[in-house]
Design a protein around this motif. Structure first.
Motif, PDB file in Angstrom:
ATOM      1  N   PHE A 119       0.841  -1.205   0.000  1.00 17.70           N
ATOM      2  CA  PHE A 119       0.000   0.000   0.000  1.00 17.70           C
ATOM      3  C   PHE A 119       0.873   1.251   0.000  1.00 17.70           C
ATOM      4  O   PHE A 119       0.543   2.249  -0.652  1.00 17.70           O
ATOM      5  CB  PHE A 119      -0.919  -0.008   1.218  1.00 17.70           C
ATOM      6  N   TYR A 120       1.981   1.225   0.749  1.00 18.27           N
ATOM      7  CA  TYR A 120       2.882   2.371   0.741  1.00 18.27           C
ATOM      8  C   TYR A 120       3.450   2.606  -0.662  1.00 18.27           C
ATOM      9  O   TYR A 120       3.636   3.749  -1.082  1.00 18.27           O
ATOM     10  CB  TYR A 120       4.027   2.156   1.736  1.00 18.27           C
ATOM     11  N   GLY A 121       3.738   1.519  -1.381  1.00 20.19           N
ATOM     12  CA  GLY A 121       4.198   1.659  -2.757  1.00 20.19           C
ATOM     13  C   GLY A 121       3.164   2.366  -3.620  1.00 20.19           C
ATOM     14  O   GLY A 121       3.486   3.237  -4.440  1.00 20.19           O
ATOM     15  N   ASP A 122       1.901   2.013  -3.436  1.00 22.00           N
ATOM     16  CA  ASP A 122       0.812   2.666  -4.153  1.00 22.00           C
ATOM     17  C   ASP A 122       0.730   4.139  -3.774  1.00 22.00           C
ATOM     18  O   ASP A 122       0.478   5.007  -4.617  1.00 22.00           O
ATOM     19  CB  ASP A 122      -0.507   1.956  -3.831  1.00 22.00           C
ATOM     20  N   SER A 123       0.960   4.457  -2.498  1.00 22.60           N
ATOM     21  CA  SER A 123       0.889   5.833  -2.025  1.00 22.60           C
ATOM     22  C   SER A 123       1.975   6.706  -2.643  1.00 22.60           C
ATOM     23  O   SER A 123       1.834   7.937  -2.690  1.00 22.60           O
ATOM     24  CB  SER A 123       1.013   5.889  -0.499  1.00 22.60           C
ATOM     25  N   MET A 124       3.049   6.081  -3.099  1.00 22.62           N
ATOM     26  CA  MET A 124       4.111   6.831  -3.768  1.00 22.62           C
ATOM     27  C   MET A 124       3.770   7.092  -5.239  1.00 22.62           C
ATOM     28  O   MET A 124       3.999   8.181  -5.761  1.00 22.62           O
ATOM     29  CB  MET A 124       5.434   6.058  -3.681  1.00 22.62           C
ATOM     30  N   ILE A 125       3.202   6.083  -5.909  1.00 20.74           N
ATOM     31  CA  ILE A 125       2.988   6.196  -7.354  1.00 20.74           C
ATOM     32  C   ILE A 125       1.737   6.993  -7.694  1.00 20.74           C
ATOM     33  O   ILE A 125       1.725   7.748  -8.678  1.00 20.74           O
ATOM     34  CB  ILE A 125       2.919   4.786  -7.984  1.00 20.74           C
ATOM     35  N   THR A 126       0.672   6.850  -6.907  1.00 20.21           N
ATOM     36  CA  THR A 126      -0.592   7.519  -7.244  1.00 20.21           C
ATOM     37  C   THR A 126      -0.447   9.027  -7.413  1.00 20.21           C
ATOM     38  O   THR A 126      -0.912   9.578  -8.421  1.00 20.21           O
ATOM     39  CB  THR A 126      -1.665   7.193  -6.188  1.00 20.21           C
ATOM     40  N   PRO A 127       0.182   9.759  -6.473  1.00 25.17           N
ATOM     41  CA  PRO A 127       0.317  11.205  -6.702  1.00 25.17           C
ATOM     42  C   PRO A 127       1.117  11.524  -7.961  1.00 25.17           C
ATOM     43  O   PRO A 127       0.776  12.456  -8.702  1.00 25.17           O
ATOM     44  CB  PRO A 127       1.051  11.699  -5.446  1.00 25.17           C
ATOM     45  N   ALA A 128       2.168  10.749  -8.212  1.00 26.71           N
ATOM     46  CA  ALA A 128       3.016  11.034  -9.368  1.00 26.71           C
ATOM     47  C   ALA A 128       2.265  10.837 -10.684  1.00 26.71           C
ATOM     48  O   ALA A 128       2.212  11.730 -11.538  1.00 26.71           O
ATOM     49  CB  ALA A 128       4.264  10.139  -9.328  1.00 26.71           C
ATOM     50  N   LEU A 160       1.177  20.400  -2.590  1.00 23.64           N
ATOM     51  CA  LEU A 160       0.294  19.413  -1.967  1.00 23.64           C
ATOM     52  C   LEU A 160       0.902  18.862  -0.684  1.00 23.64           C
ATOM     53  O   LEU A 160       0.241  18.795   0.364  1.00 23.64           O
ATOM     54  CB  LEU A 160       0.009  18.271  -2.948  1.00 23.64           C
ATOM     55  N   PHE A 161       2.165  18.454  -0.734  1.00 19.66           N
ATOM     56  CA  PHE A 161       2.802  17.881   0.457  1.00 19.66           C
ATOM     57  C   PHE A 161       3.080  18.949   1.516  1.00 19.66           C
ATOM     58  O   PHE A 161       3.094  18.655   2.704  1.00 19.66           O
ATOM     59  CB  PHE A 161       4.088  17.157   0.073  1.00 19.66           C
ATOM     60  N   LYS A 162       3.266  20.181   1.082  1.00 17.29           N
ATOM     61  CA  LYS A 162       3.557  21.258   2.045  1.00 17.29           C
ATOM     62  C   LYS A 162       2.342  21.591   2.899  1.00 17.29           C
ATOM     63  O   LYS A 162       2.485  21.958   4.076  1.00 17.29           O
ATOM     64  CB  LYS A 162       4.031  22.506   1.297  1.00 17.29           C
ATOM     65  N   ILE A 163       1.144  21.455   2.337  1.00 16.06           N
ATOM     66  CA  ILE A 163      -0.052  21.811   3.106  1.00 16.06           C
ATOM     67  C   ILE A 163      -0.561  20.674   3.986  1.00 16.06           C
ATOM     68  O   ILE A 163      -1.545  20.848   4.708  1.00 16.06           O
ATOM     69  CB  ILE A 163      -1.200  22.280   2.188  1.00 16.06           C
ATOM     70  N   ALA A 306      -7.200  12.963  -5.538  1.00 16.88           N
ATOM     71  CA  ALA A 306      -6.839  11.542  -5.542  1.00 16.88           C
ATOM     72  C   ALA A 306      -5.545  11.316  -4.765  1.00 16.88           C
ATOM     73  O   ALA A 306      -5.412  10.346  -4.004  1.00 16.88           O
ATOM     74  CB  ALA A 306      -6.689  11.041  -6.976  1.00 16.88           C
ATOM     75  N   SER A 307      -4.586  12.211  -4.950  1.00 18.03           N
ATOM     76  CA  SER A 307      -3.310  12.102  -4.239  1.00 18.03           C
ATOM     77  C   SER A 307      -3.511  12.292  -2.741  1.00 18.03           C
ATOM     78  O   SER A 307      -2.919  11.589  -1.924  1.00 18.03           O
ATOM     79  CB  SER A 307      -2.325  13.150  -4.774  1.00 18.03           C
ATOM     80  N   GLN A 308      -4.370  13.267  -2.382  1.00 20.02           N
ATOM     81  CA  GLN A 308      -4.629  13.527  -0.970  1.00 20.02           C
ATOM     82  C   GLN A 308      -5.187  12.292  -0.280  1.00 20.02           C
ATOM     83  O   GLN A 308      -4.844  11.987   0.865  1.00 20.02           O
ATOM     84  CB  GLN A 308      -5.615  14.684  -0.842  1.00 20.02           C
ATOM     85  N   ALA A 309      -6.051  11.559  -0.995  1.00 25.59           N
ATOM     86  CA  ALA A 309      -6.685  10.378  -0.398  1.00 25.59           C
ATOM     87  C   ALA A 309      -5.650   9.328  -0.015  1.00 25.59           C
ATOM     88  O   ALA A 309      -5.704   8.767   1.086  1.00 25.59           O
ATOM     89  CB  ALA A 309      -7.710   9.792  -1.362  1.00 25.59           C
ATOM     90  N   VAL A 310      -4.682   9.044  -0.914  1.00 21.28           N
ATOM     91  CA  VAL A 310      -3.698   7.997  -0.592  1.00 21.28           C
ATOM     92  C   VAL A 310      -2.669   8.487   0.418  1.00 21.28           C
ATOM     93  O   VAL A 310      -2.150   7.703   1.211  1.00 21.28           O
ATOM     94  CB  VAL A 310      -2.995   7.457  -1.863  1.00 21.28           C
ATOM     95  N   ILE A 311      -2.364   9.786   0.401  1.00 17.79           N
ATOM     96  CA  ILE A 311      -1.436  10.327   1.397  1.00 17.79           C
ATOM     97  C   ILE A 311      -2.054  10.214   2.795  1.00 17.79           C
ATOM     98  O   ILE A 311      -1.414   9.762   3.748  1.00 17.79           O
ATOM     99  CB  ILE A 311      -1.076  11.791   1.080  1.00 17.79           C
TER     100      ILE A 311
END
Length: 633
Positions: A119-128, A160-163, A306-311
């Motif tokens: 799941f962590y792997g998915d959390s890296m690729i989805t935002p990208a 996105l990551f800053k907020i 979508a990225s926010q959801a996996v983060i």
């Protein structure tokens, strides 16, 4: 026994409130909702081009994959297995391990940890892949903007990551309306191409998928790896169940998300059959030229969501993993005073950001990233199905035949998708496997190291009750000082090293001494009245076993408020209480039979860099006394 697992006590309140449906649309479906940006394009590229057989067969495969995997497996089947209202691979693992035979529980924990690592792997690729695929739409506005795709994507992702430290509560209020606009847009774009080419609706029949697979099974097997892109985010329906409840997610999926996705995929299929030149960007070219810029902006907003959801999912997963003993203590910040589920984990945030930046810079396009996407999610989905066997067989008490009829076909479908994604390992699938493998090693090493450490402490330390009686019943009992000494984080029944260090160096005992040992139950939450079990050891000494759920963060001062209700002669006064913590240094000696030397060294490294116990236990900094020692493993 009923056919569902323990339900959340809040379930009635989550029946189908419009606000929960809106929230589910905004958070749960971001990942799967942005899949149309690239899925059909990648499928046709894998199939070798546009032919009627290819297009009809692929869109039929996408439709039936969504129906079988998302609608039937997750919405109808897996979401019935809630762990006190919570979902996700770790919650399912905890639930399955409660009902599975004792000899299999360690195997189930291993499967669950591997699924969490994936799941962590998915959390890296989805935002990208999500953000870069949306930004690529600018090339249709001006081809010269292609060189700006990576820089623009990095700026968006950095923001996105800053907020994240501000929490998702405020931003989350606008997620739902934006995603409603997104799904309505998907449906409208699809219909605009289906209406003049209504013949494409014949692909609803699974016979077209069957013909495509049997006509060229080798090609079809490769294409399935790209078809799976339409399913990424399906696991989020289950993982976010605890936030919104089953019914709001079901309603949002069946009446908005599913119809919108199907219409858009069929619309893209009709478009590429009518205009084969649109194969490079069928999603964006399905819009009229005047709507292209607004569509790029809307797609970018949807991919950010979508990225926010996996983060956020990675933050929640980390909190659960720490509580279940699979990760060392990591600082967790609550971003809302009202919602316990809204957390921010600084270390995970910066780690995900570094991985996402690497992926964008290294792969540069959604085409290349698509090759890395899928295998992590497919593996998690397969593990979910395997864990569901124990739920149906051991918890729901289904007959072996009924269990096999449901589990075997689902496992075969998942296995096919995992196998088809294996072909993409060398093209980029190695990244999530590498990241997942590293995390799996860290998580299993920490878990085994903690077990080894606890065994060493049990063998080296004195039984607590025996020590108290020998100290206080003899003629030379240590002098007592006023106030209360609390010793958190001990091993149940054993004298904590901080207590022994205090006796050795200060030669005193407090008037009241409270020895706390924590356990994490395989449930999300433990009721307040069951959190603390107190045993009176005499002489003003009390042993307290503290129980937490795997979604809860220990708060020792709050637990002491429950403890005082069981000790009539004692009252918790923060200004009169000192907290004694052991700051032990773990040394790898190679003597452990359970771990190799390199794993011992890894565990020692993780232990040295874990968050401070005072912060983890929510202790007031000016009332903490740390006493050092050394433990060899």
């Amino acid at each position: 026994m009923s056919s569902s697992a323990t339900s959340s006590p809040n379930a009635p309140a989550k029946a189908a409130a419009p606000s929960l449906v809106l929230g589910a649309i905004g958070v749960v479906f971001g990942d799967i909702g942005t899949s149309p940006l690239y899925t059909l394009r990648e499928c046709l590229k894998a199939a070798g081009g546009i032919t009627q057989t290819n297009v009809f067969g692929i869109v039929s495969l996408i439709l039936w994959a969504i129906i079988i995997v998302v609608t039937f497996k997750y919405v109808t089947f897996v979401m019935r297995a809630d762990n006190d209202g919570e979902g996700g691979i770790l919650a399912l693992t905890a639930l399955a391990s409660r009902v599975a035979p004792e000899r299999l529980r360690q195997v189930l924990l291993t499967l669950g940890v591997f699924g969490a690592a994936m799941f962590y792997g998915d959390s890296m690729i989805t935002p990208a892949i999500s953000v870069i695929s949306a930004v690529e739409g600018v090339t249709l506005v001006d081809p010269h903007l292609a060189e700006w795709i990576v820089p623009i994507s990095l700026v968006i992702l950095t923001g996105l990551f800053k907020i994240q430290k501000r929490g998702t509560g405020t931003v989350g209020k606008v997620f739902g309306p934006i995603m409603i606009v997104w799904f309505v847009t998907l449906a409208a774009l699809g219909l605009s191409h289906i209406i003049p080419h209504v013949d494409i609706l014949r692909a609803v029949s699974p016979t077209y998928a069957f013909v495509f697979v049997t006509h060229a099974p080798g090609t079809a097997f490769i294409v399935l790896g790209s078809v799976f892109l339409a399913l990424t985010g399906g696991e989020a329906l289950y993982a976010d169940m605890g936030h919104f409840g089953k019914r709001p997610i079901n309603l949002a999926w069946l009446f908005l998300v599913l119809p919108s996705l199907v219409l858009n995929y069929f619309g893209q299929a009709a478009l590429v059959l009518d205009k084969p030149s649109t194969i490079a960007q069928p999603f964006f070219q399905s819009a009229p030229s005047w709507a292209l810029v607004p569509l790029v902006v809307l797609a970018t907003a949807a991919t950010i969501i979508a990225s926010q959801a996996v983060i956020s999912g990675a933050f929640s997963m980390t909190k659960q993993a720490v509580q279940l003993g699979f990760l060392p203590r990591i600082p967790v910040v609550h971003t809302s005073s009202h919602e316990m589920g809204q957390v921010y984990v600084p270390f995970i945030n910066i780690s995900l950001y570094a991985a996402v930046v690497f992926l964008v810079v290294f792969f540069k396009s959604s085409d290349n990233l698509a090759a890395a996407y899928g295998i992590a999610v497919a593996s998690t989905m397969l593990l979910t199905t395997l864990l569901m066997y124990f739920i149906t067989h051991d918890l729901w008490k289904w007959s072996p035949l009924k269990t096999a009829v449901v589990i075997v076909p689902l496992a075969l479908v998942d296995a096919v998708f995992v196998s088809s994604n294996v072909s993409k390992v060398m093209e980029g699938g190695w990244f999530p496997l590498l990241a997942g493998g590293v995390l799996f090693t860290v998580m299993t090493t920490w878990h085994k190291g903690r077990e080894t450490l606890m065994e060493r402490m049990r063998s080296d330390n004195l039984p607590l009750a025996t020590l108290i009686h020998s100290l206080c019943d003899g003629a030379h009992s240590p002098p007592r000082t006023n106030g209360t000494a609390v010793f958190p984080g001990g091993v149940a029944g054993m004298a904590p090293s901080a207590f022994l260090h205090n006796l050795k160096h200060n030669g005193v005992m407090h008037q009241f001494n409270i020895f706390m040992a924590g356990t994490t139950d395989n449930v999300p939450h433990v009721p307040d009245e069951q959190k603390a079990v107190v045993e009176d050891l005499g002489h003003g000494c009390y042993s307290v076993v503290v129980r937490h759920g795997f979604t809860e963060i220990p708060n020792v001062p709050r637990v002491l408020e429950f403890v005082q209700k069981q000790i009539p002669e004692w009252h918790y006064e923060p200004s009169d209480t000192s907290f004694f913590l052991a700051r032990d240094t773990v040394l790898a000696t190679g003597e452990s039979k359970a771990m190799s030397l390199w794993r011992e060294k890894l565990f020692a490294f993780l232990a040295r860099n874990a968050a401070q116990a005072a912060e983890y236990y929510s202790l007031p900094a000016n009332r903490v006394v740390e006493m050092g020692g050394q433990i060899n493993i």
